[in-house]
Write a protein that holds these residues in place. Sequence first.
Motif, PDB file in Angstrom:
ATOM      1  N   SER A 161       0.820  -1.219   0.000  1.00  0.00           N
ATOM      2  CA  SER A 161       0.000   0.000   0.000  1.00  0.00           C
ATOM      3  C   SER A 161       0.852   1.267   0.000  1.00  0.00           C
ATOM      4  CB  SER A 161      -0.936   0.008   1.211  1.00  0.00           C
ATOM      5  OG  SER A 161      -0.182  -0.029   2.410  1.00  0.00           O
ATOM      6  N   ARG A 162       2.062   1.211   0.613  1.00  0.00           N
ATOM      7  CA  ARG A 162       2.865   2.418   0.749  1.00  0.00           C
ATOM      8  C   ARG A 162       4.182   2.402  -0.011  1.00  0.00           C
ATOM      9  NH1 ARG A 162       2.352   4.040   7.196  1.00  0.00           N
ATOM     10  NH2 ARG A 162       0.071   4.295   7.224  1.00  0.00           N
ATOM     11  N   SER A 163       4.672   1.213  -0.358  1.00  0.00           N
ATOM     12  CA  SER A 163       6.009   1.159  -0.946  1.00  0.00           C
ATOM     13  C   SER A 163       6.098   0.164  -2.094  1.00  0.00           C
ATOM     14  CB  SER A 163       7.047   0.795   0.128  1.00  0.00           C
ATOM     15  OG  SER A 163       6.798  -0.505   0.620  1.00  0.00           O
ATOM     16  N   LEU A 164       7.149   0.325  -2.896  1.00  0.00           N
ATOM     17  CA  LEU A 164       7.462  -0.560  -4.008  1.00  0.00           C
ATOM     18  C   LEU A 164       8.886  -1.067  -3.807  1.00  0.00           C
ATOM     19  CD1 LEU A 164       6.246   1.796  -6.906  1.00  0.00           C
ATOM     20  CD2 LEU A 164       4.914  -0.006  -5.777  1.00  0.00           C
ATOM     21  N   ALA A 165       9.045  -2.365  -3.630  1.00  0.00           N
ATOM     22  CA  ALA A 165      10.378  -2.973  -3.551  1.00  0.00           C
ATOM     23  C   ALA A 165      10.726  -3.468  -4.951  1.00  0.00           C
ATOM     24  CB  ALA A 165      10.383  -4.129  -2.559  1.00  0.00           C
ATOM     25  N   PHE A 198      10.864   2.433  -3.538  1.00  0.00           N
ATOM     26  CA  PHE A 198      10.220   3.710  -3.867  1.00  0.00           C
ATOM     27  C   PHE A 198       8.862   3.764  -3.160  1.00  0.00           C
ATOM     28  CE2 PHE A 198      12.969   2.556  -7.367  1.00  0.00           C
ATOM     29  CZ  PHE A 198      13.639   3.730  -7.662  1.00  0.00           C
ATOM     30  N   ALA A 199       8.359   4.979  -3.028  1.00  0.00           N
ATOM     31  CA  ALA A 199       7.017   5.150  -2.470  1.00  0.00           C
ATOM     32  C   ALA A 199       5.977   4.726  -3.496  1.00  0.00           C
ATOM     33  CB  ALA A 199       6.797   6.607  -2.071  1.00  0.00           C
ATOM     34  N   ASN A 200       4.900   4.129  -3.038  1.00  0.00           N
ATOM     35  CA  ASN A 200       3.800   3.776  -3.934  1.00  0.00           C
ATOM     36  C   ASN A 200       2.858   4.975  -4.030  1.00  0.00           C
ATOM     37  OD1 ASN A 200       2.005   2.525  -5.588  1.00  0.00           O
ATOM     38  ND2 ASN A 200       1.347   0.965  -4.128  1.00  0.00           N
ATOM     39  N   SER A 201       3.307   5.955  -4.792  1.00  0.00           N
ATOM     40  CA  SER A 201       2.565   7.198  -4.997  1.00  0.00           C
ATOM     41  C   SER A 201       2.916   7.716  -6.382  1.00  0.00           C
ATOM     42  CB  SER A 201       2.957   8.236  -3.939  1.00  0.00           C
ATOM     43  OG  SER A 201       4.340   8.548  -4.054  1.00  0.00           O
ATOM     44  N   ALA A 202       2.216   8.759  -6.822  1.00  0.00           N
ATOM     45  CA  ALA A 202       2.485   9.308  -8.148  1.00  0.00           C
ATOM     46  C   ALA A 202       3.939   9.764  -8.263  1.00  0.00           C
ATOM     47  CB  ALA A 202       1.530  10.471  -8.429  1.00  0.00           C
ATOM     48  N   SER A 203       4.447  10.438  -7.229  1.00  0.00           N
ATOM     49  CA  SER A 203       5.839  10.885  -7.274  1.00  0.00           C
ATOM     50  C   SER A 203       6.798   9.698  -7.212  1.00  0.00           C
ATOM     51  CB  SER A 203       6.117  11.848  -6.115  1.00  0.00           C
ATOM     52  OG  SER A 203       5.874  11.217  -4.866  1.00  0.00           O
ATOM     53  N   GLY A 204       6.433   8.672  -6.441  1.00  0.00           N
ATOM     54  CA  GLY A 204       7.258   7.470  -6.380  1.00  0.00           C
ATOM     55  C   GLY A 204       7.312   6.744  -7.706  1.00  0.00           C
TER      56      GLY A 204
END
Length: 345
Positions: free
Chosen positions: A20-24, A39-45
Amino acid sequence: MNKPVTIFSSTLYCGIDVSSRSLAVALIEPDHAVYQHEFANSASGHKALLVWLGKHNAPLRVSLEATGIYSLDLALALDAQAWIELAVLNPKLVNLFAQTLRRSKTDAADAMVLAEYSQRMPFTAWQRPGVNALRLRTISRYVQSLVVDLAEVKNRLHTAEITSTTPRAVLVDLKQAHAAFERRLAKMRREAMKLIQDDAVLRERFALLVSIPGIAEVSALQILSELVLLPPGMTVRQWVAYSGLDPVHQVSGTSVHKPSHISRAGNRHLRHALYMPSLAAARFDPHMRAFYQALRARHKTGLQALMAVERKLLHAIYGIFKSGKPYDGKLLFPQIQLAVESVAG
């Protein structure tokens, strides 16, 4: 239009474990060098991830698991890049593959498993769904969550009404909550139907679905929303596997002979959507009923026979979508039809 799938000698293989919050992220280069990052699991990530992947300046194959809303935006961002080939995988299949590698269960290890899956296993490119298809599935799954919430409120209201100790204020509040859920549910279903009526393909397929005995408008909406995202080139066997209704047999020599069961390695929302229509079809469609009774006569359990009816129902849906013609039980069960006509005569 789908991107062509091409194999390059310099292709990099990437796996992304999505939470939900991160990308490994794990990346395997042609010389077997491995790079890992988070990275963050967000548009900026997602933007930062694309910049990091782009620095390697080579064609890239990426595998990630289908994790609903957590993976969808990432999949759309990756698929928009011409130099990336993307596969979105069934988590259960990835888990089976991971067991052969005997790795620890961490985000970084899961990302590495996905990267190796990209490198070793046959590649099936993800097909970007249409906007209306995505909206329909989102609304439909929200509708199902409202149905669950409404059932809970109904149960609480029923419990409150059968005892004289419940304060009037509680009863009033529960009744208001019940009415509010009913209104919200009706509104969302109207939104879904408007979406269907405004799209020629969705409108045609919805009309075909309700031509099948046992499938009314509510069930048709739920089933259609789960099928619209499937790639058009899939076979009916792939549909069945996608739904998790494919049978699993466990027979080995004379010592192992376990009852068959469905794999469940697929879309639980689709299986749930098909369940009640299958019950109705087994009662009211003469062809499905004869098929169900024939299985019971062969000593199949009621659940096994019903799961077979679900598979047949999925075959029927596949057929009417391909032909564009309403349901005809005679085409799905030609031999059973002869028996039906013989009894009728």
